[in-house]
Design a protein around this motif. Structure first.
Motif, PDB file in Angstrom:
ATOM      1  N   SER A 756      30.208 -19.653  17.830  1.00 50.73           N
ATOM      2  CA  SER A 756      30.224 -19.842  19.212  1.00 50.73           C
ATOM      3  C   SER A 756      31.313 -21.125  19.650  1.00 50.73           C
ATOM      4  O   SER A 756      31.446 -22.131  19.171  1.00 50.73           O
ATOM      5  N   VAL A 757      32.187 -20.530  20.643  1.00 50.02           N
ATOM      6  CA  VAL A 757      33.377 -21.329  20.913  1.00 50.02           C
ATOM      7  C   VAL A 757      33.346 -21.126  22.434  1.00 50.02           C
ATOM      8  O   VAL A 757      32.904 -20.177  22.836  1.00 50.02           O
ATOM      9  N   GLU A 758      34.202 -21.864  22.904  1.00 51.37           N
ATOM     10  CA  GLU A 758      34.605 -21.914  24.471  1.00 51.37           C
ATOM     11  C   GLU A 758      36.328 -21.764  24.485  1.00 51.37           C
ATOM     12  O   GLU A 758      36.967 -22.391  24.025  1.00 51.37           O
ATOM     13  N   VAL A 759      36.530 -20.563  25.188  1.00 50.14           N
ATOM     14  CA  VAL A 759      37.961 -20.426  25.548  1.00 50.14           C
ATOM     15  C   VAL A 759      38.166 -20.379  26.872  1.00 50.14           C
ATOM     16  O   VAL A 759      37.820 -20.323  27.761  1.00 50.14           O
ATOM     17  N   VAL A 760      39.287 -21.706  26.811  1.00 52.51           N
ATOM     18  CA  VAL A 760      39.684 -22.378  28.136  1.00 52.51           C
ATOM     19  C   VAL A 760      41.237 -21.578  28.458  1.00 52.51           C
ATOM     20  O   VAL A 760      42.098 -21.863  27.635  1.00 52.51           O
ATOM     21  N   VAL A 761      41.100 -20.912  29.519  1.00 51.06           N
ATOM     22  CA  VAL A 761      42.452 -20.338  29.984  1.00 51.06           C
ATOM     23  C   VAL A 761      43.019 -21.075  31.350  1.00 51.06           C
ATOM     24  O   VAL A 761      42.328 -21.319  32.027  1.00 51.06           O
ATOM     25  N   THR A 762      44.120 -21.756  31.116  1.00 51.82           N
ATOM     26  CA  THR A 762      44.766 -21.986  32.349  1.00 51.82           C
ATOM     27  C   THR A 762      46.013 -21.456  32.929  1.00 51.82           C
ATOM     28  O   THR A 762      46.962 -21.154  32.060  1.00 51.82           O
ATOM     29  N   ALA A 763      45.915 -20.941  33.998  1.00 52.33           N
ATOM     30  CA  ALA A 763      46.860 -20.158  34.618  1.00 52.33           C
ATOM     31  C   ALA A 763      47.851 -20.849  35.186  1.00 52.33           C
ATOM     32  O   ALA A 763      47.803 -21.978  35.959  1.00 52.33           O
ATOM     33  N   HIS A 764      48.806 -20.330  34.816  1.00 50.62           N
ATOM     34  CA  HIS A 764      50.401 -21.170  35.541  1.00 50.62           C
ATOM     35  C   HIS A 764      51.080 -20.116  36.685  1.00 50.62           C
ATOM     36  O   HIS A 764      51.857 -20.530  37.318  1.00 50.62           O
ATOM     37  N   THR A 765      50.509 -18.933  36.684  1.00 47.93           N
ATOM     38  CA  THR A 765      50.690 -17.854  37.752  1.00 47.93           C
ATOM     39  C   THR A 765      49.754 -17.180  38.061  1.00 47.93           C
ATOM     40  O   THR A 765      48.608 -17.548  37.743  1.00 47.93           O
ATOM     41  N   LEU A 766      49.773 -16.405  39.126  1.00 43.17           N
ATOM     42  CA  LEU A 766      48.547 -15.354  39.497  1.00 43.17           C
ATOM     43  C   LEU A 766      47.937 -14.526  38.233  1.00 43.17           C
ATOM     44  O   LEU A 766      49.076 -13.922  37.661  1.00 43.17           O
ATOM     45  N   VAL A 767      47.004 -14.541  37.875  1.00 48.91           N
ATOM     46  CA  VAL A 767      46.403 -13.726  36.772  1.00 48.91           C
ATOM     47  C   VAL A 767      45.267 -12.897  37.182  1.00 48.91           C
ATOM     48  O   VAL A 767      44.223 -13.396  37.621  1.00 48.91           O
ATOM     49  N   ARG A 768      45.481 -11.791  37.448  1.00 51.95           N
ATOM     50  CA  ARG A 768      44.591 -10.890  38.217  1.00 51.95           C
ATOM     51  C   ARG A 768      43.639 -10.007  36.834  1.00 51.95           C
ATOM     52  O   ARG A 768      43.938  -9.593  36.121  1.00 51.95           O
ATOM     53  N   ASP A 769      42.423  -9.969  37.119  1.00 50.83           N
ATOM     54  CA  ASP A 769      41.405  -9.504  36.275  1.00 50.83           C
ATOM     55  C   ASP A 769      41.655  -9.767  34.845  1.00 50.83           C
ATOM     56  O   ASP A 769      41.806  -8.800  34.147  1.00 50.83           O
ATOM     57  N   LEU A 770      41.649 -10.974  34.609  1.00 47.56           N
ATOM     58  CA  LEU A 770      41.617 -11.504  33.036  1.00 47.56           C
ATOM     59  C   LEU A 770      40.581 -10.911  32.479  1.00 47.56           C
ATOM     60  O   LEU A 770      39.317 -11.242  33.072  1.00 47.56           O
ATOM     61  N   LEU A 771      40.605 -10.447  31.234  1.00 48.83           N
ATOM     62  CA  LEU A 771      39.297  -9.992  30.365  1.00 48.83           C
ATOM     63  C   LEU A 771      39.416 -10.406  28.988  1.00 48.83           C
ATOM     64  O   LEU A 771      40.427  -9.944  28.674  1.00 48.83           O
ATOM     65  N   LEU A 772      38.557 -11.097  28.680  1.00 44.98           N
ATOM     66  CA  LEU A 772      38.421 -11.205  27.059  1.00 44.98           C
ATOM     67  C   LEU A 772      37.589 -10.279  26.378  1.00 44.98           C
ATOM     68  O   LEU A 772      36.158 -10.186  26.805  1.00 44.98           O
ATOM     69  N   GLN A 773      38.163  -9.249  25.802  1.00 44.28           N
ATOM     70  CA  GLN A 773      37.321  -8.453  25.010  1.00 44.28           C
ATOM     71  C   GLN A 773      36.837  -8.722  23.678  1.00 44.28           C
ATOM     72  O   GLN A 773      37.669  -8.661  22.714  1.00 44.28           O
ATOM     73  N   ALA A 774      35.592  -9.494  23.644  1.00 46.86           N
ATOM     74  CA  ALA A 774      35.154 -10.328  22.536  1.00 46.86           C
ATOM     75  C   ALA A 774      35.055  -9.521  21.403  1.00 46.86           C
ATOM     76  O   ALA A 774      34.895 -10.072  20.043  1.00 46.86           O
ATOM     77  N   ASP A 775      34.717  -8.212  21.564  1.00 50.36           N
ATOM     78  CA  ASP A 775      34.320  -7.305  20.368  1.00 50.36           C
ATOM     79  C   ASP A 775      35.663  -7.235  19.446  1.00 50.36           C
ATOM     80  O   ASP A 775      35.488  -6.878  18.287  1.00 50.36           O
ATOM     81  N   ARG A 776      36.772  -7.844  19.981  1.00 49.93           N
ATOM     82  CA  ARG A 776      37.959  -7.556  19.108  1.00 49.93           C
ATOM     83  C   ARG A 776      37.962  -8.827  18.158  1.00 49.93           C
ATOM     84  O   ARG A 776      38.701  -8.847  17.270  1.00 49.93           O
ATOM     85  N   LEU A 777      37.201  -9.794  18.509  1.00 50.16           N
ATOM     86  CA  LEU A 777      37.106 -10.935  17.601  1.00 50.16           C
ATOM     87  C   LEU A 777      35.843 -10.856  16.464  1.00 50.16           C
ATOM     88  O   LEU A 777      35.810 -11.690  15.806  1.00 50.16           O
ATOM     89  N   GLY A 778      35.368  -9.622  16.586  1.00 45.53           N
ATOM     90  CA  GLY A 778      34.279  -9.452  15.685  1.00 45.53           C
ATOM     91  C   GLY A 778      33.080  -8.551  16.329  1.00 45.53           C
ATOM     92  O   GLY A 778      32.803  -8.616  17.625  1.00 45.53           O
ATOM     93  N   PRO A 779      32.803  -7.375  15.483  1.00 40.38           N
ATOM     94  CA  PRO A 779      31.897  -6.423  16.001  1.00 40.38           C
ATOM     95  C   PRO A 779      30.647  -7.194  16.899  1.00 40.38           C
ATOM     96  O   PRO A 779      29.983  -6.150  17.968  1.00 40.38           O
ATOM     97  N   ASP A 780      30.162  -8.301  16.417  1.00 41.52           N
ATOM     98  CA  ASP A 780      29.073  -8.750  17.202  1.00 41.52           C
ATOM     99  C   ASP A 780      29.434 -10.058  17.983  1.00 41.52           C
ATOM    100  O   ASP A 780      28.485 -10.510  18.664  1.00 41.52           O
ATOM    101  N   ALA A 781      30.581 -10.012  18.451  1.00 46.37           N
ATOM    102  CA  ALA A 781      31.134 -11.116  19.504  1.00 46.37           C
ATOM    103  C   ALA A 781      30.576 -10.648  20.914  1.00 46.37           C
ATOM    104  O   ALA A 781      30.720  -9.456  21.111  1.00 46.37           O
ATOM    105  N   VAL A 782      30.328 -11.764  21.775  1.00 43.19           N
ATOM    106  CA  VAL A 782      29.703 -11.377  22.920  1.00 43.19           C
ATOM    107  C   VAL A 782      30.745 -12.739  23.910  1.00 43.19           C
ATOM    108  O   VAL A 782      30.452 -13.611  23.419  1.00 43.19           O
ATOM    109  N   CYS A 783      31.001 -12.136  24.964  1.00 43.99           N
ATOM    110  CA  CYS A 783      31.624 -12.944  26.039  1.00 43.99           C
ATOM    111  C   CYS A 783      30.637 -13.320  27.081  1.00 43.99           C
ATOM    112  O   CYS A 783      30.313 -12.029  27.550  1.00 43.99           O
ATOM    113  N   ASP A 784      30.523 -14.350  27.654  1.00 45.84           N
ATOM    114  CA  ASP A 784      29.695 -14.464  29.115  1.00 45.84           C
ATOM    115  C   ASP A 784      30.288 -13.973  30.096  1.00 45.84           C
ATOM    116  O   ASP A 784      29.644 -14.270  31.327  1.00 45.84           O
ATOM    117  N   SER A 785      31.472 -13.569  30.128  1.00 50.31           N
ATOM    118  CA  SER A 785      32.275 -13.288  31.448  1.00 50.31           C
ATOM    119  C   SER A 785      33.033 -12.053  31.369  1.00 50.31           C
ATOM    120  O   SER A 785      33.501 -11.552  30.270  1.00 50.31           O
TER     121      SER A 785
END
Length: 821
Positions: A756-785
């Motif tokens: 269980s971790v928190e990923v903190v993303v800080t934008a320096h430009t407009l970032v549209r439709d940011l998506l973390l595909q958690a399953d790429r970090l492991g087949p059982d990984a789930v992201c809350d967003s």
């Protein structure tokens, strides 16, 4: 007292003369899989390798000892099948005791004193369907399989999201029931609420043995501390229980879901009140009506629960596994909890599947999920002659009685798309006067519902305008299915109309990458790779996906990861565009039912939860657009329109900040609106002058942020509601190259589970439709967003659990966003 003996063990399946261990409940495919005789049909191209299974006859056997069927101190022993799939001949001790031809019914046979070999011989469903077709004649159908000639789960024969895996077997429990004198054959509780008082009218049918024909019988019922008793007159009795001031059952988001135990007991007065049989269910007190009143907009279709009109936030449900005996109560709970967590309050059980297990409806009762139940007819003309007509009526009666105790059940629906098909899909000409199912939907089924369950509404079909005076799929009347947009148009065209109730609409996307890797082992993934095409069942499905992407983004060529991300973005945006628009027009539009919540195998489809149970970005978008409070921006005639939707029970004091922005992050104009939106209402207004982006500029866009008043100091992108409006397609907008920092933190005190971790993303430009595909970090990984849009300087926290890899480089590789063309 009646006794039951479950017959789950000791079964064998005959495979070319060799007995295989068989599981009951189960089916041929699951038994062959367990024996290692067929490959997993969900993997690769294996579906085609096992097609032969559905075209063969199969036989199950079990030896039954005399002690198991001996009546002993009972007079009668019945053999009860809760579900036989489908055409079967049952013999016991060398004698035929019955034949069946309906997957959707329960069957009961008197086997008192019998013993020896119990044999259930299933014929091929194809052979049964062809035999019926020979009797009734040809009928039109949207798929090249004969599912309308057999009372079996239609999607066993394949669909535009499902494999062709034609099952056979005892798919629901089998048992022996021993009883004497009489038993409760049927219990129908009619639950009503009037003037704050509850009433349960319990209709009871009794079956007697020969010896019990003249016995004096009594039934008693108890609910909420109220009890009633009465004599059985022949084979029937009616008891009425008046419950003062019961706690009302509400859909989720409107109140609580109190449930009451209703207990019914049958006793033999001639034997000193000896109990013979009992029946127990949980019920709920609520009043549900369907407002189909005519008004200046057409004909409405609004659920009214306990006097409160409801905008239904729905999803369509298909069987959660094409081999339905594998769906456990735990799996039902997981999937339905996912629906509830996404803000869903209505689940429509689609007519090409099954009447689900009792556990499904129990969980809906608990979670406050209203259930719209289709009768099982879909996308075909159905013969009304025998032997089908008798089966249809028996099936309807069986399932209406079985399901009517559930307070979550709010609607019976005659069919899926068959009234529409008759009018629009050239069926009328092809039929040349032959029967096609209209007599079921407009006569037989409403009569069965009116007789057995008059407390609930019935509608003849979906879509259906209410009568032949209007086109069956007229958006101004009744229910509407919106499929032209997905099939031929851009999702922006959802905004061109305001149907009264959108019972089906949707957009496709592939499943999660981890799901694809499991389902297509060893394959180099690509939109046109062999396994991807095999797991895409829709007509021109990839063509429609690509056209949907190309209207907004350049197609990414051979970059599969980019294509996969864009397909999922377009799916989420498309469904959101429809729901935002239609919700903003409440109460004219009174509901949306997204096609579809779930999948029955790993496939590219319209689902929000893929075939392995992983959440697509669409799921998270549903959670946003189905929330009680919603903020939207949509194109208007001269300027964007702001809609602030409050479906909660309380007024919503809200501060809305509107900002006209440039792509480089410069704010061009700003205005703050202080609003109070009344409960269950929508505030709509044109965006004030000077804030609308220049429709000709590739560098301007509009952002709306909503905060409960007063707005907290220092609030950024998290904690409030956000809507964005870009006047041009993404491919024409001057996006900057996205720049953002990624930091991975371990939560202090708030994390749970390994990885269980928190990923903190800080934008320096407009970032549209940011998506973390958690399953790429492991087949059982789930992201809350899901998809997030960040302005320069804003920060997003994404919580991930179950990740095998948590390094910053791995996380960055799993992050995607819109990039400049």
């Amino acid at each position: 007292m009646k006794e039951a003996v479950q017959l789950t063990e000791g079964w064998s399946l005959d495979h070319d003369g060799n007995p295989l261990p068989a599981r009951v409940p189960g089916c041929v495919h699951t038994d062959l899989l367990a024996a290692g005789l067929i490959p997993d049909p969900f993997l690769g191209l294996n579906e085609s390798e096992v097609a032969w299974v559905g075209r063969r006859a199969w036989t199950y056997t079990r030896h039954v000892d005399p002690a198991e069927t001996a009546a002993g101190h009972h007079e009668r022993t019945d053999l009860v099948f809760d579900g036989l799939d489908t055409a079967a001949v049952i013999t016991f001790g060398g004698h035929e005791i019955g034949r069946t031809r309906n997957m959707h019914r329960r069957h009961r046979f008197d086997v008192t004193g019998r013993s020896g070999l119990l044999r259930v011989a299933f014929g091929s469903a194809y052979d049964e369907a062809e035999a019926v077709r020979a009797l009734t004649g040809e009928r039109p159908n949207v798929y090249p399989e004969p599912f309308q000639y057999i009372r079996k789960m239609a999607c066993s024969f394949g669909w535009d999201w499902g494999p062709t895996l034609v099952t056979a077997g005892m798919w629901r429990p089998v048992r022996l029931e021993r009883w004497s004198t009489a038993r409760l054959a049927e219990v129908r509780p009619l639950v009503t609420v009037r003037g704050g008082a509850g009433r349960v009218e319990v209709h009871i049918d009794v079956e007697r043995t020969g010896r019990g024909a003249d016995r004096r019988l009594e039934v008693s019922a108890r609910v909420g501390g109220v009890q009633a008793r009465g004599a059985v007159d022949g084979s029937r009795a009616v008891l009425t229980l008046d419950v003062p001031d019961p706690d009302l059952w509400w859909p989720r988001g409107y109140g609580e879901q109190p449930l009451y135990d209703l207990d019914v007991t049958l006793t033999d007065l001639g034997a000193g009140g000896r109990p013979l049989d009992s029946w127990s269910r949980r019920i709920g007190f609520r009043d549900v009506t369907l407002d189909r009143s005519a008004d200046e907009h057409g004909t409405g279709f609004t659920f009214v629960v306990n006097g409160v009109p409801v905008f239904a936030r729905g999803v369509n449900w298909i069987p959660d596994d094409v081999l339905p005996s594998r769906v456990t109560p735990g799996r039902y709970r997981t999937r339905l909890q996912q629906a509830a967590d996404a803000g869903v309050d209505l689940v429509r059980i689609w007519g090409g599947g099954i009447y689900e297990d009792d556990a499904f409806y129990d969980i809906c009762d608990e979670l406050g999920l209203m259930v719209w139940q289709d009768f099982l007819f879909a996308c075909a003309a159905y013969p009304e002659e025998q032997p089908l007509r008798g089966e249809v009526e028996a099936e309807a009666r069986d399932n209406v009685v079985r399901l009517m105790p559930h307070p979550s059940l709010v609607l019976w629906n005659g069919n899926n798309e068959n009234l529409w098909g008759f009018r629009d899909w050239d069926w009328e000409r092809a039929l040349a006067g032959d029967s096609w199912g209209g007599g079921y939907y407009l006569d037989l089924l409403p009569r069965v519902v009116a007789e057995l369950d008059p407390t609930r509404a019935y509608t003849a079909g979906s879509p259906w305008s209410g009568s032949w005076d209007h086109h069956p799929n007229d958006p101004a009347h009744g229910t509407h299915h919106s499929w032209e947009v997905w099939n031929r148009r851009d999702y922006a065209e959802y905004r061109d109309s305001v149907p009264r109730f959108v019972a089906e609409f949707g957009w496709q996307a592939p499943p999660a990458v981890a799901t694809l890797r499991r389902a297509l082992p060893g394959e180099r993934l690509g939109p046109e790779s062999p396994g991807m095409l095999h797991h895409q069942k829709a007509e021109d499905g990839n063509g429609k996906l690509n056209r949907g992407i190309a209207r907004h983004f350049p197609l990414p060529g051979n970059d599969f990861d980019r294509w996969h991300y864009l397909a999922q973005v377009v799916q989420a945006r498309a469904v959101a565009a429809g729901i935002e628009h239609w919700r903003s027009h409440w109460p004219v539009c009174a509901g949306t039912v997204v096609w579809q919540l779930n999948d029955c195998w790993p496939v590219s489809s319209w689902s929000a939860v893929d075939g392995d149970g992983r959440l697509k970005p669409l799921y998270h978008e549903l959670r946003r657009v189905y929330a009680d409070r919603l903020l939207t921006l949509r194109p208007g005639a001269d300027a964007p329109v702001l809609a602030v939707v409050n479906q909660s029970a309380e007024p919503w004091p809200v501060t809305v900040t509107l900002r006209r922005m440039r792509a480089d992050g410069t704010m061009m104009a700003e205005e703050v609106l202080d609003l109070t939106v009344p409960a269950r209402q929508v505030h709509r207004q044109t965006v004030p002058g000077g804030l609308a982006p220049d429709a000709r500029s590739a560098e301007e866009y509009l952002v709306a942020d909503a905060w409960g008043s007063p707005r907290p100091s220092g609030a950024g992108s998290g904690g409030g509601l956000r809507a964005v409006h870009f006047p041009l397609a993404d491919k024409d907008f001057a996006y900057p190259a996205p720049q953002y920092d990624v930091v991975v933190e371990t939560p202090v005190g708030g994390g749970s589970g390994e990885g269980s971790v928190e990923v903190v993303v800080t934008a320096h430009t407009l970032v549209r439709d940011l998506l973390l595909q958690a399953d790429r970090l492991g087949p059982d990984a789930v992201c809350d967003s899901g998809l997030r849009t960040l302005l320069p300087g804003e920060r997003a926290r994404l919580r991930v659990r179950g990740a095998a890899e948590t390094g910053a480089n791995a996380v960055r590789a799993a992050l995607f966003c819109v990039e400049p063309s």
